[in-house]
Design a protein around this motif. Sequence first.
Motif, short mmCIF file in Angstrom:
data_model
loop_
_atom_site.label_atom_id
_atom_site.label_comp_id
_atom_site.label_asym_id
_atom_site.label_seq_id
_atom_site.Cartn_x
_atom_site.Cartn_y
_atom_site.Cartn_z
N HIS A 263 0.82 -1.21 0.00
CA HIS A 263 0.00 0.00 0.00
C HIS A 263 0.85 1.27 0.00
CE1 HIS A 263 1.00 -0.61 4.22
NE2 HIS A 263 0.73 0.66 4.44
N CYS A 264 2.15 1.12 0.33
CA CYS A 264 3.04 2.29 0.35
C CYS A 264 3.83 2.46 -0.95
CB CYS A 264 4.03 2.18 1.51
SG CYS A 264 3.26 2.35 3.14
N ARG A 265 3.71 1.53 -1.85
CA ARG A 265 4.49 1.62 -3.09
C ARG A 265 3.99 2.77 -3.95
NH1 ARG A 265 4.48 -4.74 -4.98
NH2 ARG A 265 5.58 -5.58 -3.14
N PRO A 266 4.89 3.63 -4.38
CA PRO A 266 4.45 4.74 -5.24
C PRO A 266 4.19 4.28 -6.67
CG PRO A 266 6.83 4.79 -4.98
CD PRO A 266 6.33 3.69 -4.08
N LEU A 267 3.37 5.04 -7.37
CA LEU A 267 3.22 4.82 -8.80
C LEU A 267 4.51 5.28 -9.47
CD1 LEU A 267 -0.37 6.32 -9.21
CD2 LEU A 267 0.24 3.89 -9.05
N LEU A 268 4.92 4.62 -10.54
CA LEU A 268 6.19 4.93 -11.19
C LEU A 268 5.97 5.49 -12.59
CD1 LEU A 268 8.19 1.69 -10.20
CD2 LEU A 268 8.10 3.88 -8.99
N LEU A 269 6.75 6.50 -12.94
CA LEU A 269 6.71 7.08 -14.29
C LEU A 269 8.15 7.36 -14.72
CD1 LEU A 269 5.26 8.34 -16.72
CD2 LEU A 269 5.09 10.48 -15.42
N HIS A 270 8.59 6.71 -15.80
CA HIS A 270 9.97 6.86 -16.26
C HIS A 270 10.04 7.67 -17.55
CE1 HIS A 270 14.16 6.09 -16.92
NE2 HIS A 270 13.92 5.51 -18.08
N PHE A 271 11.01 8.57 -17.63
CA PHE A 271 11.26 9.39 -18.82
C PHE A 271 12.51 8.86 -19.52
CE2 PHE A 271 8.25 11.99 -16.81
CZ PHE A 271 7.91 13.07 -17.60
N PRO A 272 12.39 8.30 -20.71
CA PRO A 272 13.58 7.80 -21.43
C PRO A 272 14.36 8.96 -22.04
CG PRO A 272 11.62 7.55 -22.81
CD PRO A 272 11.14 8.04 -21.47
N PRO A 273 15.65 8.76 -22.35
CA PRO A 273 16.43 9.83 -23.02
C PRO A 273 15.81 10.17 -24.36
CG PRO A 273 17.87 8.10 -22.16
CD PRO A 273 16.47 7.58 -22.05
N TYR A 274 16.02 11.40 -24.81
CA TYR A 274 15.51 11.81 -26.12
C TYR A 274 16.32 11.13 -27.23
CZ TYR A 274 12.57 15.54 -24.22
OH TYR A 274 11.59 16.26 -23.57
#
Length: 482
Positions: A263-274
């Motif tokens: 329940h404590c795990r954050p949602l993850l969002l990754h930005f790849p290199p351009y």
Amino acid sequence: MDRNGLCDDNGCNVPCSPLKQNKLSVATPRKLGFEENLPTSASHMPKQPSSCQRPSPTMKLSPSRQEMPPQSPVLCNPEKKSPVTLLFEDKSRFQSVKQALHIAIPERLLSREAEQASIRSFLKDKVLQHTPSSLYISGAPGTGKTACLSCVLQEMKSDLASVKTVVVNCMSLRSSHAIFPLLAYKLKATGGHSGLQKVLTTPGPTILLILDEMDQLDSKAQDVLYTIFEWPHLPQSRLCLIGIANALDLTDRILPRLQAQPHCRPLLLHFPPYSRQELATIIQDRLTKASAEGMLDTSAVQFCARKVSAVSGDARKALDICRRAVEVAEADERQKASSPRSEAKASLVSLPHVAKVLSEVYGDRMASQSSSSEGGSFPLQQKLLVCCLLLLIRNGKKKEINFGKLHEVYSRLCAKRKVSGVGQGECLALCALLESRGIFALKKAKEARLTKVFLKIQEKDVENALKDRTLLGSILAAGLPL
């Protein structure tokens, strides 16, 4: 690892790059577009430089160096212009291009539509629905993390009017524990840590806490990060947390206790290199908006995009290199101001200007291997590093390799393959990029050369990750370079 501020065409995040490149002007860190109510008279609060203060949401962020707007006069007879008139006209043209290539927050972000949609969804589904939660945004410097968040916050400014938004750039803190008194000040909490926790769990408007450069809160026992990530899940909590950092696996590697509490795990969002094409599009878009498409030769833009994407995919770095090239061309024009000019003149900023700046920033190695990034999205230098780590792992009994040893083998391999290698500082930054791709994992040490590097994926999956069987096979078959 980027320290940035917000919103750039290239998406910026935090500093310009993990490396300090020679002779390249490093931009002032960009800031999130929300007021950061820093303490002014409270002597017990940690002092922060005024540059960390944020403008209000209604204000646009300005470039780190304000340029004068273009004021080129429209003249009918270019043949009859005096040298002085030409000099001032070109100066105005150069100024407009340099302003267009600034690395502050742009009016719009390119190639980050999916990431912006994810941030927008989090704000709508969690923050506006008063559902305590956390979002962790990761990605290498210059990939648009902070920029995207800033633009979405500005876009949803009216929707978030009832939300108490607090923004902190953790780079400005003297220590990781300094975050607590700073937040207590911003939230008007008394009674130390317990008083701050009480404020977060008492009835009131939703609190949106944004921590840029969150990895700066890394501490020996990880008590600071653990505490902050657990805040949204306290009983009656009204906190929504957004953390921004470079490391892809910060919550897995540094905060394993969170994995034991689903329940404590954050949602993850990754930005790849351009990619190369994305960088070229960003640069060209800036020039188009400034009506200066003819100022930079197309081949020069493509050359810059190709070289930067091969090393880091950092959009801020690509823009800064083009800006430096404009300054070099401007200096050349100033020297030739008194000489006659033809009406049909080629682009003022050409490939040699960009090549000169690239050579200053990256060294002569960028002048060679021009096709290194043509074979796919995985840059050659990073492929070589992965191959070197594989060789060292297979040759020894340890899965963790000292960075100093990895760089030594990498340098020998580059010499053997007749590829110009990079220095230790930039090599460590490349390892960080591989970490952001989920291929490497790093255990930092006081001395960079003692940093432990190990594979995050199975050896058999490395080939699929590199997508270059020929290179991988030939290097592994040859063994450790002598």
